[in-house]
Write a protein that holds these residues in place. Structure first.
Motif, PDB file in Angstrom:
ATOM      1  N   UNK A   1       0.838  -1.185   0.000  1.00 29.37           N
ATOM      2  CA  UNK A   1       0.000   0.000   0.000  1.00 29.37           C
ATOM      3  C   UNK A   1       0.881   1.246   0.000  1.00 29.37           C
ATOM      4  N   UNK A   2       0.444   2.270  -0.700  1.00 25.27           N
ATOM      5  CA  UNK A   2       1.126   3.567  -0.709  1.00 25.27           C
ATOM      6  C   UNK A   2       0.385   4.424   0.314  1.00 25.27           C
ATOM      7  N   UNK A   3       0.758   4.283   1.563  1.00 20.66           N
ATOM      8  CA  UNK A   3       0.028   4.898   2.677  1.00 20.66           C
ATOM      9  C   UNK A   3      -0.116   6.415   2.543  1.00 20.66           C
ATOM     10  N   UNK A   4       0.919   7.078   2.112  1.00 22.99           N
ATOM     11  CA  UNK A   4       0.896   8.542   2.064  1.00 22.99           C
ATOM     12  C   UNK A   4      -0.099   9.082   1.037  1.00 22.99           C
ATOM     13  N   UNK A   5      -0.519   8.269   0.070  1.00 25.73           N
ATOM     14  CA  UNK A   5      -1.468   8.766  -0.927  1.00 25.73           C
ATOM     15  C   UNK A   5      -2.755   9.249  -0.258  1.00 25.73           C
ATOM     16  N   UNK A   6      -3.335   8.439   0.616  1.00 26.68           N
ATOM     17  CA  UNK A   6      -4.566   8.831   1.299  1.00 26.68           C
ATOM     18  C   UNK A   6      -4.376  10.075   2.147  1.00 26.68           C
ATOM     19  N   UNK A   7      -3.224  10.177   2.777  1.00 27.97           N
ATOM     20  CA  UNK A   7      -2.923  11.348   3.600  1.00 27.97           C
ATOM     21  C   UNK A   7      -2.832  12.604   2.746  1.00 27.97           C
ATOM     22  N   UNK A   8      -2.077  12.517   1.659  1.00 26.93           N
ATOM     23  CA  UNK A   8      -1.934  13.673   0.766  1.00 26.93           C
ATOM     24  C   UNK A   8      -3.279  14.042   0.151  1.00 26.93           C
ATOM     25  N   UNK A   9      -4.067  13.032  -0.234  1.00 28.80           N
ATOM     26  CA  UNK A   9      -5.392  13.319  -0.793  1.00 28.80           C
ATOM     27  C   UNK A   9      -6.253  14.059   0.237  1.00 28.80           C
ATOM     28  N   UNK A  10      -6.181  13.661   1.483  1.00 34.49           N
ATOM     29  CA  UNK A  10      -6.945  14.334   2.529  1.00 34.49           C
ATOM     30  C   UNK A  10      -6.494  15.785   2.691  1.00 34.49           C
ATOM     31  N   UNK A  11      -5.204  16.023   2.647  1.00 35.01           N
ATOM     32  CA  UNK A  11      -4.688  17.391   2.748  1.00 35.01           C
ATOM     33  C   UNK A  11      -5.214  18.243   1.590  1.00 35.01           C
ATOM     34  N   UNK A  12      -5.138  17.706   0.377  1.00 30.43           N
ATOM     35  CA  UNK A  12      -5.651  18.417  -0.800  1.00 30.43           C
ATOM     36  C   UNK A  12      -7.147  18.686  -0.635  1.00 30.43           C
ATOM     37  N   UNK A  13      -7.894  17.683  -0.210  1.00 35.10           N
ATOM     38  CA  UNK A  13      -9.346  17.817  -0.050  1.00 35.10           C
ATOM     39  C   UNK A  13      -9.716  18.822   1.030  1.00 35.10           C
ATOM     40  N   UNK A  14      -8.960  18.848   2.103  1.00 36.87           N
ATOM     41  CA  UNK A  14      -9.241  19.796   3.198  1.00 36.87           C
ATOM     42  C   UNK A  14      -9.265  21.230   2.692  1.00 36.87           C
ATOM     43  N   UNK A  15      -8.387  21.550   1.760  1.00 41.80           N
ATOM     44  CA  UNK A  15      -8.332  22.907   1.215  1.00 41.80           C
ATOM     45  C   UNK A  15      -9.600  23.244   0.434  1.00 41.80           C
ATOM     46  N   UNK A  16     -10.279  22.220  -0.085  1.00 42.60           N
ATOM     47  CA  UNK A  16     -11.463  22.443  -0.923  1.00 42.60           C
ATOM     48  C   UNK A  16     -12.765  22.262  -0.153  1.00 42.60           C
ATOM     49  N   UNK A  17     -12.837  21.206   0.669  1.00 42.89           N
ATOM     50  CA  UNK A  17     -14.117  20.867   1.305  1.00 42.89           C
ATOM     51  C   UNK A  17     -14.045  20.815   2.829  1.00 42.89           C
ATOM     52  N   UNK A  18     -12.966  21.284   3.391  1.00 42.96           N
ATOM     53  CA  UNK A  18     -12.835  21.343   4.841  1.00 42.96           C
ATOM     54  C   UNK A  18     -12.881  19.970   5.487  1.00 42.96           C
ATOM     55  N   UNK A  19     -13.509  19.912   6.640  1.00 37.21           N
ATOM     56  CA  UNK A  19     -13.516  18.667   7.402  1.00 37.21           C
ATOM     57  C   UNK A  19     -14.328  17.557   6.744  1.00 37.21           C
ATOM     58  N   UNK A  20     -15.098  17.846   5.725  1.00 38.63           N
ATOM     59  CA  UNK A  20     -15.801  16.782   4.993  1.00 38.63           C
ATOM     60  C   UNK A  20     -14.822  15.804   4.352  1.00 38.63           C
ATOM     61  N   UNK A  21     -13.567  16.213   4.227  1.00 42.28           N
ATOM     62  CA  UNK A  21     -12.536  15.332   3.666  1.00 42.28           C
ATOM     63  C   UNK A  21     -12.355  14.068   4.487  1.00 42.28           C
ATOM     64  N   UNK A  22     -12.758  14.106   5.740  1.00 41.92           N
ATOM     65  CA  UNK A  22     -12.602  12.946   6.612  1.00 41.92           C
ATOM     66  C   UNK A  22     -13.436  11.754   6.119  1.00 41.92           C
TER      67      UNK A  22
END
Length: 180
Positions: free
Chosen positions: A100-121
């Motif tokens: 698994x590429x663990x950091x992908x989900x983390x980076x995606x969450x960071x990117x999403x947070x900038x757009x949709x806030x806590x809904x990224x969770x």
């Protein structure tokens, strides 16, 4: 060996796109269309495209077929990464992954947070490697596909991206299978 200042040539990557949906057809697949347009605009090759229902075994089987196909380097799925009972893309991907590429989900969450806030969770975007093929699972909205492609996948699937990228590691993904 290239020095850090030596220009690199673009290497097109062969990418398969899988939309996971119980309700969409190819004509209504805006997320898949978004990915295909971006893949082709970047100069990559669309190797295949399919739509499957939210059925774990079917998704895993298709991912495996593409992993065994020498004409597919990368698989991007969209849909089925949420929290509902029918969202099984992540489980299907993990059935296939060797790593698994663990950091992908983390980076995606960071990117999403900038757009949709806590809904990224609520996203379970994930990525891994199997049989020399990269696999990425993105959420099913066109916006999430844009964000995943534009912010993570486009640079990482460009051989010219520095300091490192996924493309330069293709030849090493299965080095454990070489004879010693």
């Amino acid at each position: 060996m290239h020095s850090p200042d030596t220009p690199k040539e673009f290497i097109p990557v062969r990418i398969a796109v899988l939309t996971v949906s119980d309700s969409r057809s190819l004509a209504e697949d805006r997320s898949g269309d978004t990915l295909v347009a971006r893949i082709e605009m970047a100069g990559h090759i669309l190797a295949d495209r399919k739509i499957l229902p939210d059925e774990r075994a079917e998704i895993a089987a298709q991912l495996s077929v593409w992993c065994d196909n020498p004409g597919v380097d990368v698989i991007i799925s969209t849909g089925g990464t949420g929290l509902t009972g029918r969202d099984v893309s992540v489980e299907a991907h993990r059935d296939v992954y060797e790593k698994e590429i663990d950091a992908f989900g983390t980076i995606f969450t960071i990117v999403s947070m900038k757009k949709i806030g806590t809904s990224a969770v609520q996203s379970r975007a994930c990525a891994g490697v199997a049989r020399g093929t990269y696999l990425f699972a993105l959420p099913g909205s066109p916006g999430a596909c844009k964000d995943g492609w534009d912010e993570i996948l486009e640079p990482q699937l460009d051989y010219r991206h520095r300091p490192c990228n996924f493309v330069e590691m293709f030849h090493r993904l299965e080095e454990h299978k070489r004879r010693k």
